[in-house]
Design a protein around this motif. Structure first.
Motif, mmCIF file in Angstrom:
data_model
loop_
_atom_site.group_PDB
_atom_site.id
_atom_site.type_symbol
_atom_site.label_atom_id
_atom_site.label_comp_id
_atom_site.label_asym_id
_atom_site.label_seq_id
_atom_site.Cartn_x
_atom_site.Cartn_y
_atom_site.Cartn_z
ATOM 1 N N GLU A 105 31.966 59.134 -37.109
ATOM 2 C CA GLU A 105 31.419 57.831 -37.489
ATOM 3 C C GLU A 105 31.592 56.823 -36.364
ATOM 4 N N GLU A 106 32.718 56.904 -35.657
ATOM 5 C CA GLU A 106 32.960 56.002 -34.521
ATOM 6 C C GLU A 106 31.956 56.257 -33.407
ATOM 7 N N ARG A 107 31.687 57.532 -33.134
ATOM 8 C CA ARG A 107 30.714 57.877 -32.087
ATOM 9 C C ARG A 107 29.316 57.415 -32.481
ATOM 10 N N GLU A 108 28.969 57.620 -33.745
ATOM 11 C CA GLU A 108 27.658 57.200 -34.221
ATOM 12 C C GLU A 108 27.486 55.695 -34.085
ATOM 13 N N ALA A 109 28.533 54.944 -34.417
ATOM 14 C CA ALA A 109 28.482 53.488 -34.284
ATOM 15 C C ALA A 109 28.370 53.073 -32.819
ATOM 16 N N GLN A 110 29.029 53.821 -31.956
ATOM 17 C CA GLN A 110 28.969 53.537 -30.523
ATOM 18 C C GLN A 110 27.558 53.731 -29.991
ATOM 19 N N VAL A 111 26.915 54.821 -30.391
ATOM 20 C CA VAL A 111 25.548 55.100 -29.951
ATOM 21 C C VAL A 111 24.593 54.055 -30.518
ATOM 22 N N GLN A 112 24.814 53.669 -31.771
ATOM 23 C CA GLN A 112 23.953 52.657 -32.395
ATOM 24 C C GLN A 112 24.057 51.322 -31.667
ATOM 25 N N ALA A 113 25.266 50.989 -31.218
ATOM 26 C CA ALA A 113 25.457 49.730 -30.491
ATOM 27 C C ALA A 113 24.720 49.758 -29.152
ATOM 28 N N GLN A 114 24.590 50.964 -28.573
ATOM 29 C CA GLN A 114 23.880 51.096 -27.313
ATOM 30 C C GLN A 114 22.365 51.061 -27.501
ATOM 31 N N LYS A 115 21.913 51.412 -28.723
ATOM 32 C CA LYS A 115 20.486 51.406 -29.051
ATOM 33 C C LYS A 115 20.282 50.653 -30.353
ATOM 34 N N PRO A 116 20.505 49.360 -30.341
ATOM 35 C CA PRO A 116 20.517 48.590 -31.602
ATOM 36 C C PRO A 116 19.206 48.611 -32.378
ATOM 37 N N ASP A 117 18.115 48.847 -31.719
ATOM 38 C CA ASP A 117 16.815 48.817 -32.402
ATOM 39 C C ASP A 117 16.283 50.217 -32.728
ATOM 40 N N ALA A 118 17.084 51.239 -32.463
ATOM 41 C CA ALA A 118 16.629 52.615 -32.666
ATOM 42 C C ALA A 118 17.241 53.219 -33.927
ATOM 43 N N ASP A 119 16.533 54.176 -34.503
ATOM 44 C CA ASP A 119 17.077 54.966 -35.603
ATOM 45 C C ASP A 119 17.884 56.101 -34.994
ATOM 46 N N ILE A 120 19.180 56.097 -35.243
ATOM 47 C CA ILE A 120 20.073 57.063 -34.623
ATOM 48 C C ILE A 120 20.110 58.348 -35.445
ATOM 49 N N ASN A 121 19.952 59.457 -34.745
ATOM 50 C CA ASN A 121 20.077 60.784 -35.337
ATOM 51 C C ASN A 121 21.198 61.495 -34.590
ATOM 52 N N TYR A 122 22.270 61.871 -35.301
ATOM 53 C CA TYR A 122 23.451 62.409 -34.621
ATOM 54 C C TYR A 122 23.127 63.689 -33.859
ATOM 55 N N TYR A 123 22.239 64.497 -34.416
ATOM 56 C CA TYR A 123 21.889 65.729 -33.699
ATOM 57 C C TYR A 123 21.179 65.404 -32.389
ATOM 58 N N ASP A 124 20.097 64.659 -32.477
ATOM 59 C CA ASP A 124 19.287 64.385 -31.291
ATOM 60 C C ASP A 124 20.024 63.527 -30.274
ATOM 61 N N ASP A 125 20.793 62.537 -30.743
ATOM 62 C CA ASP A 125 21.398 61.569 -29.839
ATOM 63 C C ASP A 125 22.778 61.963 -29.333
ATOM 64 N N VAL A 126 23.432 62.905 -30.009
ATOM 65 C CA VAL A 126 24.802 63.250 -29.615
ATOM 66 C C VAL A 126 25.000 64.765 -29.466
ATOM 67 N N LEU A 127 24.732 65.513 -30.519
ATOM 68 C CA LEU A 127 25.144 66.908 -30.592
ATOM 69 C C LEU A 127 24.256 67.860 -29.796
ATOM 70 N N ALA A 128 22.985 67.554 -29.672
ATOM 71 C CA ALA A 128 22.028 68.486 -29.070
ATOM 72 C C ALA A 128 22.427 68.919 -27.667
ATOM 73 N N SER A 129 22.919 68.012 -26.859
ATOM 74 C CA SER A 129 23.269 68.368 -25.481
ATOM 75 C C SER A 129 24.401 69.379 -25.436
ATOM 76 N N ASP A 130 25.366 69.266 -26.354
ATOM 77 C CA ASP A 130 26.459 70.241 -26.417
ATOM 78 C C ASP A 130 25.938 71.611 -26.835
ATOM 79 N N LEU A 131 25.078 71.645 -27.838
ATOM 80 C CA LEU A 131 24.527 72.914 -28.303
ATOM 81 C C LEU A 131 23.614 73.541 -27.262
ATOM 82 N N ASP A 132 22.827 72.734 -26.588
ATOM 83 C CA ASP A 132 21.892 73.254 -25.588
ATOM 84 C C ASP A 132 22.609 74.003 -24.474
ATOM 85 N N ALA A 133 23.862 73.627 -24.214
ATOM 86 C CA ALA A 133 24.631 74.304 -23.164
ATOM 87 C C ALA A 133 24.924 75.756 -23.532
#
Length: 249
Positions: free
Chosen positions: A157-185
């Motif tokens: 939840e803290e990470r999600e809030a951090q990403v949202q603060a960086q993109k205040p006008d965007a709809d945040i998706n935890y997979y696309d915005d955070v997790l995908a890069s780890d899985l893609d590796a």
């Protein structure tokens, strides 16, 4: 988004391997029909390879409270922790791969061969209430399963809030915005994800067999009832053998 096969939730009932010890103490549940893959956690890598099962040693999951969450981390990240607890610590997670997918996921708490197995339940669940053919488990709707400590949800939840603060006008998706890069590796198959850099608490995330469905989790216990292992069975194989794909029921 990741490549996954969608299937309706289903329960795969398998005939038990003759050498897999099981617990039949709970009225209303014959655990030997719920999984025949308990032997996975007792075989070495070479033995598993002979059975066409690949082994992925993910690394350790950090359990800060010892309350384990087994769930689809995207569809149900706030799922309650399992009723049984373990001592806080760092525990290795192993993935068992067959037919190019993750067939099962295990976590080890101590060495040794489990004396018996029990179905993992949430607080308030009672295996005695299960009818024939029913089982407790967790639903998957995003094609993923995980192991993490219950305290790690606050870090997500803290990470999600951090990403949202960086993109205040965007709809945040935890997979696309955070997790995908780890899985893609790891070709989208798995990731040892740390929600907040520098903070203890991570998540073992992995493909869930053929994708969406309903999957049971089991405790491997010693003769005194102490947990040695945890296993999530994704119904991809039978009898801890990846040489022949089971027929879909």
């Amino acid at each position: 988004m990741r490549n996954r096969i969608m299937r309706a939730a289903r329960l795969v009932l398998c005939a038990a391997a003759a050498h897999a010890p099981v617990s039949a103490s709970a009225a209303g549940l014959d655990i030997s029909k719920a999984s025949s893959n308990f032997e996975l956690v007792t075989l070495g890598d070479a033995e598993l390879s002979e059975r066409s099962i690949g082994v992925i040693h993910m690394g350790n999951v950090e359990l800060t409270s010892g309350r384990i969450v087994a769930a689809d981390p995207l569809a149900q990240p706030d799922r309650p922790a399992l009723a049984r607890r373990v001592a806080p610590g760092d525990y290795p997670v192993t993935l068992y791969q067959a037919f190019g997918r993750i067939a099962a996921a295990g976590m080890r708490f101590a060495e040794g061969k489990p004396d018996h197995w029990e179905l993992a339940v949430l607080p308030g669940q009672d295996v005695a209430t299960l009818k024939d053919g029913e089982i407790f488990g967790y639903p998957v709707d995003a094609g993923l399963g995980c192991y993490m400590d219950a305290d790690t949800l606050a870090l997500i939840e803290e990470r999600e809030a951090q990403v949202q603060a960086q993109k205040p006008d965007a709809d945040i998706n935890y997979y696309d915005d955070v997790l995908a890069s780890d899985l893609d590796a790891n070709k989208g198959h798995y990731a040892l994800h740390r929600p907040m850099a520098g903070k203890k608490g991570n998540v073992a995330v992995f493909w869930s067999g053929w994708g969406d469905g309903f999957y049971p989790v089991f405790w491997g216990l010693d003769k005194d009832g102490r947990p040695l292992a945890l296993l999530t069975d994704f119904g991809l194989i039978e009898n801890a053998d990846g040489r022949r794909e089971p027929k879909v029921q």
